[in-house]
Design an enzyme around this catalytic site. Sequence first.
Site, PDB file in Angstrom:
ATOM      1  N   ASP A  48       8.894  20.672   6.293  1.00  0.00           N
ATOM      2  CA  ASP A  48       8.747  19.785   5.129  1.00  0.00           C
ATOM      3  C   ASP A  48       7.277  19.424   4.896  1.00  0.00           C
ATOM      4  O   ASP A  48       6.468  19.447   5.824  1.00  0.00           O
ATOM      5  CB  ASP A  48       9.589  18.520   5.364  1.00  0.00           C
ATOM      6  CG  ASP A  48       9.816  17.744   4.074  1.00  0.00           C
ATOM      7  OD1 ASP A  48       9.703  18.337   2.978  1.00  0.00           O
ATOM      8  OD2 ASP A  48      10.099  16.533   4.169  1.00  0.00           O
TER       9      ASP A  48
ATOM     10  N   HIS B 143       3.237  25.621  -0.888  1.00  0.00           N
ATOM     11  CA  HIS B 143       4.280  26.560  -0.471  1.00  0.00           C
ATOM     12  C   HIS B 143       3.664  27.852   0.063  1.00  0.00           C
ATOM     13  O   HIS B 143       4.133  28.426   1.042  1.00  0.00           O
ATOM     14  CB  HIS B 143       5.228  26.869  -1.633  1.00  0.00           C
ATOM     15  CG  HIS B 143       6.060  25.686  -2.047  1.00  0.00           C
ATOM     16  ND1 HIS B 143       6.685  24.873  -1.135  1.00  0.00           N
ATOM     17  CD2 HIS B 143       6.369  25.182  -3.275  1.00  0.00           C
ATOM     18  CE1 HIS B 143       7.348  23.921  -1.778  1.00  0.00           C
ATOM     19  NE2 HIS B 143       7.169  24.086  -3.067  1.00  0.00           N
TER      20      HIS B 143
ATOM     21  N   LEU C  47      13.625  37.311  20.198  1.00  0.00           N
ATOM     22  CA  LEU C  47      13.952  36.102  19.427  1.00  0.00           C
ATOM     23  C   LEU C  47      14.857  36.421  18.231  1.00  0.00           C
ATOM     24  O   LEU C  47      14.625  37.411  17.529  1.00  0.00           O
ATOM     25  CB  LEU C  47      12.635  35.503  18.905  1.00  0.00           C
ATOM     26  CG  LEU C  47      12.751  34.276  18.004  1.00  0.00           C
ATOM     27  CD1 LEU C  47      13.051  33.026  18.841  1.00  0.00           C
ATOM     28  CD2 LEU C  47      11.464  34.062  17.206  1.00  0.00           C
TER      29      LEU C  47
HETATM   30  C1  IPE Z   1      14.520  19.776   3.335  1.00  0.00           C
HETATM   31  O1  IPE Z   1      13.396  19.261   2.709  1.00  0.00           O
HETATM   32  C2  IPE Z   1      14.709  21.201   2.932  1.00  0.00           C
HETATM   33  C3  IPE Z   1      13.689  22.139   3.394  1.00  0.00           C
HETATM   34  C4  IPE Z   1      12.697  21.859   4.176  1.00  0.00           C
HETATM   35  C5  IPE Z   1      13.857  23.478   2.950  1.00  0.00           C
HETATM   36  P1  IPE Z   1      13.493  18.471   1.323  1.00  0.00           P
HETATM   37  O2  IPE Z   1      12.106  18.117   0.953  1.00  0.00           O
HETATM   38  O3  IPE Z   1      14.287  19.242   0.343  1.00  0.00           O
HETATM   39  O4  IPE Z   1      14.335  17.180   1.739  1.00  0.00           O
HETATM   40  P2  IPE Z   1      14.339  15.717   1.096  1.00  0.00           P
HETATM   41  O5  IPE Z   1      14.523  15.908  -0.382  1.00  0.00           O
HETATM   42  O6  IPE Z   1      13.019  15.102   1.416  1.00  0.00           O
HETATM   43  O7  IPE Z   1      15.458  15.009   1.771  1.00  0.00           O
HETATM   44  C1  IPE Z   2       9.222  21.901   2.029  1.00  0.00           C
HETATM   45  O1  IPE Z   2       8.198  21.204   1.406  1.00  0.00           O
HETATM   46  C2  IPE Z   2       9.548  23.201   1.340  1.00  0.00           C
HETATM   47  C3  IPE Z   2      10.803  23.191   0.583  1.00  0.00           C
HETATM   48  C4  IPE Z   2      11.673  22.231   0.569  1.00  0.00           C
HETATM   49  C5  IPE Z   2      11.084  24.364  -0.222  1.00  0.00           C
HETATM   50  P1  IPE Z   2       8.460  20.282   0.157  1.00  0.00           P
HETATM   51  O2  IPE Z   2       8.351  21.124  -1.080  1.00  0.00           O
HETATM   52  O3  IPE Z   2       9.728  19.528   0.290  1.00  0.00           O
HETATM   53  O4  IPE Z   2       7.229  19.291   0.229  1.00  0.00           O
HETATM   54  P2  IPE Z   2       7.240  17.722  -0.046  1.00  0.00           P
HETATM   55  O5  IPE Z   2       8.263  17.133   0.858  1.00  0.00           O
HETATM   56  O6  IPE Z   2       7.580  17.539  -1.488  1.00  0.00           O
HETATM   57  O7  IPE Z   2       5.861  17.282   0.292  1.00  0.00           O
HETATM   58 MG    MG Z   3      10.213  17.745   1.084  1.00  0.00          MG
END
Ligand code: IPE
Ligand code: IPE
Ligand code: MG
Length: 260
Positions: A39, A56, A150
């Site tokens: 995240d 990303h 792995l």
């Molecule tokens: C969880 O992160 C999903 C991934 C890392 C792919 P999100 O950013 O989607 O989760 P929330 O919205 O903070 O709960």
């Molecule tokens: C995780 O990073 C990647 C995905 C969920 C695809 P985020 O895109 O959720 O990044 P934040 O949480 O908004 O910073």
């Molecule tokens: Mg996120």
Amino acid sequence: MPSTTANQQDATGTPQPGDTPRLELPSAELPRHVAVIMDGNGRWAQQRGQDRTFGHRKGAEAVRAVVTESAKLGLDVLTLYSFSTENWTRSQSEVAFLMNLYVEYLVRERETLAENNVRFIQIGRREGLPTPVLHEMDQVIEATSKNTGLTLALALNYGSRAEITDAVRAIARKVAAGELSPDAIEDTTISNHLYTAGLPDPDLLIRTAGEMRLSNYLLWQISYAEFYVADVCWPDFQVEAYHKALRAYAKRQRKFGAVV
Ligand code: IPE
Ligand code: IPE
Ligand code: MG
């Protein structure tokens, strides 16, 4: 040194400039299965005045270090949460960018995965994923299916509730067909119908970017996983940060409900 993990030093035992950091943990103290909620890509980019998509891209690059290190350390399974069933609610342009990025990642990493003896699988629903993503994914699954190191499980279009729903439907179909008695359903029956069938449950769950929630990830499987939250955003989660999480795990006392 059979009691410590391999690949932590050169043949002479002397650290070399540019060496990856050494973990120095006995293999027995390592988790078998690490699950990660990657995240904070968006925040990482926004903190740098950039578009979320830049985060990303950097996040996809960060995956390689953790995969390679997990393979070197001899872990059995690494499960990476890369796109949830709820992430479709993001802007169309962000979703399209991510789908293209998965294609790029799968093409680019195929060789590295093969070199590291990594077996690649997907967990999540196939329906809804664009054809080019499915195509590249199937190529990597096929190319790495005989690897014995792995297992890298990419959680792509993954949601734990969707997974449990799919499992319940499959079990119900067997009951309706008279192949399974309701009284014969055990917790292992449920585990064996999840996307993760055949994999050990995660021992360690890591979430980056400081958030303390599960966001619909592996709800059944993490019943007794140790939870570790890293403050750094995913693009900054490099080998040192990973080692920190593994060391924290090694200090935990797991009890599984017993008095120890
Ligand atoms: C969880 O992160 C999903 C991934 C890392 C792919 P999100 O950013 O989607 O989760 P929330 O919205 O903070 O709960
Ligand atoms: C995780 O990073 C990647 C995905 C969920 C695809 P985020 O895109 O959720 O990044 P934040 O949480 O908004 O910073
Ligand atoms: Mg996120």
